[in-house]
Design a protein around this motif. Structure first.
Motif, PDB file in Angstrom:
ATOM      1  N   ASN A 128       0.803  -1.227   0.000  1.00  0.00           N
ATOM      2  CA  ASN A 128       0.000   0.000   0.000  1.00  0.00           C
ATOM      3  C   ASN A 128       0.839   1.283   0.000  1.00  0.00           C
ATOM      4  OD1 ASN A 128      -2.374  -1.548   0.093  1.00  0.00           O
ATOM      5  ND2 ASN A 128      -2.333  -1.580   2.356  1.00  0.00           N
ATOM      6  N   LYS A 129       2.165   1.141  -0.207  1.00  0.00           N
ATOM      7  CA  LYS A 129       3.025   2.324  -0.197  1.00  0.00           C
ATOM      8  C   LYS A 129       3.808   2.491  -1.507  1.00  0.00           C
ATOM      9  CE  LYS A 129       3.448   4.562   2.895  1.00  0.00           C
ATOM     10  NZ  LYS A 129       2.638   5.722   3.340  1.00  0.00           N
ATOM     11  N   GLY A 130       3.792   1.517  -2.344  1.00  0.00           N
ATOM     12  CA  GLY A 130       4.564   1.574  -3.571  1.00  0.00           C
ATOM     13  C   GLY A 130       6.020   1.238  -3.317  1.00  0.00           C
ATOM     14  N   ASP A 131       6.891   1.673  -4.216  1.00  0.00           N
ATOM     15  CA  ASP A 131       8.327   1.410  -4.063  1.00  0.00           C
ATOM     16  C   ASP A 131       8.975   2.466  -3.182  1.00  0.00           C
ATOM     17  OD1 ASP A 131       8.030  -0.736  -5.713  1.00  0.00           O
ATOM     18  OD2 ASP A 131       8.691   0.323  -7.526  1.00  0.00           O
ATOM     19  N   ILE A 132       9.768   2.008  -2.221  1.00  0.00           N
ATOM     20  CA  ILE A 132      10.431   2.914  -1.264  1.00  0.00           C
ATOM     21  C   ILE A 132      11.913   2.564  -1.205  1.00  0.00           C
ATOM     22  CG2 ILE A 132      10.522   3.705   1.142  1.00  0.00           C
ATOM     23  CD1 ILE A 132       7.624   2.850   1.448  1.00  0.00           C
ATOM     24  N   GLU A 133      12.760   3.588  -1.239  1.00  0.00           N
ATOM     25  CA  GLU A 133      14.198   3.380  -1.068  1.00  0.00           C
ATOM     26  C   GLU A 133      14.451   2.880   0.355  1.00  0.00           C
ATOM     27  OE1 GLU A 133      16.819   3.538  -2.960  1.00  0.00           O
ATOM     28  OE2 GLU A 133      16.092   4.535  -4.792  1.00  0.00           O
ATOM     29  N   MET A 134      15.198   1.785   0.480  1.00  0.00           N
ATOM     30  CA  MET A 134      15.464   1.201   1.792  1.00  0.00           C
ATOM     31  C   MET A 134      16.958   0.911   1.964  1.00  0.00           C
ATOM     32  SD  MET A 134      12.277  -1.468   2.256  1.00  0.00           S
ATOM     33  CE  MET A 134      10.617  -1.040   1.747  1.00  0.00           C
ATOM     34  N   TYR A 135      17.371   0.856   3.240  1.00  0.00           N
ATOM     35  CA  TYR A 135      18.788   0.619   3.580  1.00  0.00           C
ATOM     36  C   TYR A 135      18.848  -0.298   4.802  1.00  0.00           C
ATOM     37  CZ  TYR A 135      19.548   4.866   0.782  1.00  0.00           C
ATOM     38  OH  TYR A 135      19.568   5.818  -0.232  1.00  0.00           O
ATOM     39  N   PHE A 136      19.914  -1.110   4.832  1.00  0.00           N
ATOM     40  CA  PHE A 136      20.233  -1.866   6.039  1.00  0.00           C
ATOM     41  C   PHE A 136      21.352  -1.124   6.788  1.00  0.00           C
ATOM     42  CE2 PHE A 136      18.939  -6.128   3.963  1.00  0.00           C
ATOM     43  CZ  PHE A 136      17.669  -6.040   4.527  1.00  0.00           C
ATOM     44  N   VAL A 137      21.147  -0.923   8.093  1.00  0.00           N
ATOM     45  CA  VAL A 137      22.200  -0.324   8.924  1.00  0.00           C
ATOM     46  C   VAL A 137      23.163  -1.439   9.310  1.00  0.00           C
ATOM     47  CG1 VAL A 137      22.746   0.927  11.047  1.00  0.00           C
ATOM     48  CG2 VAL A 137      20.612   1.419   9.825  1.00  0.00           C
ATOM     49  N   LYS A 138      24.442  -1.275   8.945  1.00  0.00           N
ATOM     50  CA  LYS A 138      25.413  -2.338   9.169  1.00  0.00           C
ATOM     51  C   LYS A 138      26.261  -2.126  10.429  1.00  0.00           C
ATOM     52  CE  LYS A 138      25.205  -5.169   6.742  1.00  0.00           C
ATOM     53  NZ  LYS A 138      24.194  -6.239   6.653  1.00  0.00           N
ATOM     54  N   ARG A 139      26.704  -0.893  10.614  1.00  0.00           N
ATOM     55  CA  ARG A 139      27.586  -0.632  11.759  1.00  0.00           C
ATOM     56  C   ARG A 139      27.774   0.871  11.933  1.00  0.00           C
ATOM     57  NH1 ARG A 139      33.630  -1.779  11.483  1.00  0.00           N
ATOM     58  NH2 ARG A 139      33.591   0.122  12.715  1.00  0.00           N
ATOM     59  N   ILE A 140      28.475   1.265  12.994  1.00  0.00           N
ATOM     60  CA  ILE A 140      28.858   2.659  13.219  1.00  0.00           C
ATOM     61  C   ILE A 140      30.072   2.946  12.340  1.00  0.00           C
ATOM     62  CG2 ILE A 140      29.689   4.329  14.945  1.00  0.00           C
ATOM     63  CD1 ILE A 140      28.239   2.597  17.062  1.00  0.00           C
ATOM     64  N   ILE A 141      30.166   4.163  11.827  1.00  0.00           N
ATOM     65  CA  ILE A 141      31.338   4.574  11.048  1.00  0.00           C
ATOM     66  C   ILE A 141      32.589   4.313  11.881  1.00  0.00           C
ATOM     67  CG2 ILE A 141      32.532   6.621  10.121  1.00  0.00           C
ATOM     68  CD1 ILE A 141      29.809   7.685   9.286  1.00  0.00           C
ATOM     69  N   PRO A 142      33.647   3.725  11.285  1.00  0.00           N
ATOM     70  CA  PRO A 142      34.841   3.313  12.038  1.00  0.00           C
ATOM     71  C   PRO A 142      35.431   4.396  12.939  1.00  0.00           C
ATOM     72  CG  PRO A 142      34.943   2.426   9.841  1.00  0.00           C
ATOM     73  CD  PRO A 142      33.720   3.306   9.870  1.00  0.00           C
ATOM     74  N   GLU A 143      35.562   5.624  12.435  1.00  0.00           N
ATOM     75  CA  GLU A 143      36.174   6.678  13.259  1.00  0.00           C
ATOM     76  C   GLU A 143      35.298   7.101  14.437  1.00  0.00           C
ATOM     77  OE1 GLU A 143      34.781   8.770   9.386  1.00  0.00           O
ATOM     78  OE2 GLU A 143      35.642   6.828   9.985  1.00  0.00           O
ATOM     79  N   LEU A 144      34.033   6.674  14.418  1.00  0.00           N
ATOM     80  CA  LEU A 144      33.121   6.991  15.534  1.00  0.00           C
ATOM     81  C   LEU A 144      32.845   5.778  16.416  1.00  0.00           C
ATOM     82  CD1 LEU A 144      30.467   9.188  13.664  1.00  0.00           C
ATOM     83  CD2 LEU A 144      32.512   9.945  14.888  1.00  0.00           C
ATOM     84  N   SER A 145      33.557   4.676  16.122  1.00  0.00           N
ATOM     85  CA  SER A 145      33.293   3.425  16.834  1.00  0.00           C
ATOM     86  C   SER A 145      34.372   3.123  17.857  1.00  0.00           C
ATOM     87  CB  SER A 145      33.184   2.281  15.828  1.00  0.00           C
ATOM     88  OG  SER A 145      33.023   1.056  16.512  1.00  0.00           O
ATOM     89  N   ASN A 146      33.965   2.445  18.906  1.00  0.00           N
ATOM     90  CA  ASN A 146      34.875   2.081  19.986  1.00  0.00           C
ATOM     91  C   ASN A 146      35.332   0.624  19.871  1.00  0.00           C
ATOM     92  OD1 ASN A 146      36.205   3.244  22.198  1.00  0.00           O
ATOM     93  ND2 ASN A 146      34.836   2.247  23.669  1.00  0.00           N
ATOM     94  N   ASP A 147      34.818  -0.099  18.869  1.00  0.00           N
ATOM     95  CA  ASP A 147      35.188  -1.502  18.690  1.00  0.00           C
ATOM     96  C   ASP A 147      35.302  -1.805  17.195  1.00  0.00           C
ATOM     97  OD1 ASP A 147      32.369  -1.159  18.400  1.00  0.00           O
ATOM     98  OD2 ASP A 147      32.156  -3.345  18.434  1.00  0.00           O
ATOM     99  N   GLU A 148      35.946  -2.893  16.883  1.00  0.00           N
ATOM    100  CA  GLU A 148      36.174  -3.258  15.478  1.00  0.00           C
ATOM    101  C   GLU A 148      34.881  -3.584  14.743  1.00  0.00           C
ATOM    102  OE1 GLU A 148      39.010  -6.346  15.064  1.00  0.00           O
ATOM    103  OE2 GLU A 148      40.668  -5.204  15.962  1.00  0.00           O
ATOM    104  N   GLY A 149      33.948  -4.153  15.457  1.00  0.00           N
ATOM    105  CA  GLY A 149      32.684  -4.520  14.816  1.00  0.00           C
ATOM    106  C   GLY A 149      31.775  -3.338  14.558  1.00  0.00           C
ATOM    107  N   GLY A 150      32.109  -2.176  15.149  1.00  0.00           N
ATOM    108  CA  GLY A 150      31.303  -0.977  14.910  1.00  0.00           C
ATOM    109  C   GLY A 150      29.953  -1.001  15.609  1.00  0.00           C
TER     110      GLY A 150
END
Length: 466
Positions: A428-450
């Motif tokens: 009922n909404k048509g086509d919508i641009e979508m994204y998967f959030v994978k991790r925090i940007i490396p320079e803003l992360s406190n761990d390797e996995g983000g």
């Protein structure tokens, strides 16, 4: 002229025609009568005058302890005695006791025991010339204190209905004579005054005790009400945001509000129905409670408002009831935490050979209307196309992924690494641009996995919110 210079002409005793014993004196050639009647009258007038002065002072005192002290002081003075004691009757315990005993500490004795106890029980006045000759007298008190009791006059104190409420006991006249009938009359008058005063003081003390008791009950009830209010407030805050709850308590209603920028998140367990069919009711509720309890904890920490749960679906929103500019980042951070929690739970369940749920998460940012609905069961809720789109983000996502809309992506792209999915058809909404959030940007992360933000992340977030 001195008494010894007066010549005693005739000393006469009580004879027929004589009213009272006396003497005829001659002084300077003149004869006059000095009668014991006048001497006795003089003494009675003096003592009655003293009694009137005493009555004014004791009738004015309403504090029981102070009154007892005052009575002892005055009766000793009026009766020309060496010592006095006042015993009160405890009818419930059938005891005599004294708060005041001159020269001794508090004394308690059974009703009927000793001279004071016998007087309190029988109501008969005891006038004893020599205490040691009376079997009721207990010499132990003298032995302990080193005092020698000789003469005793003991009389009951009655209230207005004639009930004995205590006894007054005076010891050892200072002139070393026995107590006379006139002494008894004087003490009887004093006991009458004392009875009235003691009843007034007792009534006042009972009134004070009742007032204190009432005050304690009021304080206890106030604490209970405060405790109940705290419980009801906490219960209300479990249902409504603090600001909305305060508005309801103050105004009796909460006005609906428009919010231009709110980030709505939906979560849903994939395969919930199938897994639930293999579980007992207790296990099902326990597992759901365990998950949603953790979700609530995360939302509180990330300043995201829980809206409601519907079965196995969880709905929350950031940016209300207090609008802010950072709510998309805060909601995505919350989503990452609950995603990681479910992954750890999956690992535990797998190792134990138990069925597990996989979580889909959908997020969208946009305007909403928020308000309170219901009459008897209040519920804070949100409406608008943003809510519907967020729900489609969840249903269009994959288990173990955080699926966000284009609108949310534009708000968070400087903080998180996202994977573009392209346009996805949504019901009922048509086509919508979508994204998967994978991790925090490396320079803003406190761990390797983000998965954990560092100090730079929060500094950047703070600048965005200011």
């Amino acid at each position: 002229m001195a008494e010894e210079q007066k010549e005693i002409v005739w000393q006469y005793g009580r004879r027929q025609g004589d009213s009272l014993p006396g003497v005829i004196l001659k002084e300077d050639g003149r004869y006059y009568v000095k009668s014991a009647f006048y001497a006795n009258l003089n003494e009675q007038v003096t003592r009655l005058s003293m009694l009137m002065d005493v009555s004014r002072s004791i009738m004015a005192e309403i504090d029981l302890d102070s009154l007892l002290q005052l009575i002892m002081q005055k009766v000793t003075l009026v009766m020309n005695a060496d010592r006095s004691s006042l015993f009160l009757v405890d009818h419930e315990k059938k005891q005599l006791w004294t708060r005041v005993a001159q020269g001794a500490s508090e004394i308690r004795l059974p009703l009927g025991e000793g001279i004071a106890g016998d007087v309190a029980l029988t109501g008969k006045t005891a006038n004893i010339p020599d205490a040691y000759e009376d079997i009721r007298f207990n010499k132990e008190f003298d032995i302990k204190t080193g005092y020698r009791t000789k003469s005793i006059l003991c009389m009951g104190i009655r209230n207005q209905s004639g009930k004995i409420i205590g006894t007054i006991q005076v010891l050892n006249k200072k002139d070393e004579t026995a107590f006379s009938e006139s002494d008894e009359a004087l003490l009887a008058a004093f006991c009458g005054l004392a009875g009235i005063s003691l009843e007034n003081a007792r009534a006042y003390e009972e009134l004070q005790l009742e007032r204190d008791s009432l005050e304690i009950r009021v304080q206890e009830r106030t604490k209970e009400l405060a405790s109940e209010k705290k419980k009801s407030d906490e219960l209300l805050l479990n249902i409504l945001p603090f600001e909305i709850a305060e508005e309801l308590k103050t105004k009796g209603e909460a006005e609906p509000r428009n919010f231009e920028k709110v980030t709505v998140m939906f979560t849903d367990f994939k395969g919930f129905t199938q897994v639930a069919e293999t579980m007992t009711a207790e296990s099902l509720v326990s597992d759901l409670d365990n998950c949603f309890y953790y979700f609530d904890e995360v939302m509180d920490r990330r300043k995201v408002e829980k809206i409601k749960t519907i079965g196995d679906s969880y709905m929350c929103a950031g940016g209300l009831p207090n609008a802010n500019n950072t709510n998309p980042i805060e909601v995505v951070l919350a989503a990452m935490e609950i995603k990681n929690f479910m992954e750890k739970l999956k690992e535990i369940k797998t190792n134990m050979g138990q069925a597990y749920w996989e979580l889909r998460i959908g997020i969208h940012t946009g305007p909403v209307i928020a308000g309170v609905v219901g009459k008897r069961k209040f519920a804070f809720d949100i409406w608008g196309d943003t809510v519907n789109t967020a729900s489609r983000m969840e249903s269009s996502g994959y288990p173990g992924e955080i699926n966000i809309s284009e609108a949310t992506y534009q708000e968070i792209k400087d903080f998180f690494v996202c994977e573009a999915r392209g346009k996805i058809a949504a019901k009922n909404k048509g086509d919508i641009e979508m994204y998967f959030v994978k991790r925090i940007i490396p320079e803003l992360s406190n761990d390797e996995g983000g998965q954990v933000p560092n100090q730079t992340f929060f500094q950047k977030l703070e600048r965005l919110g200011s």
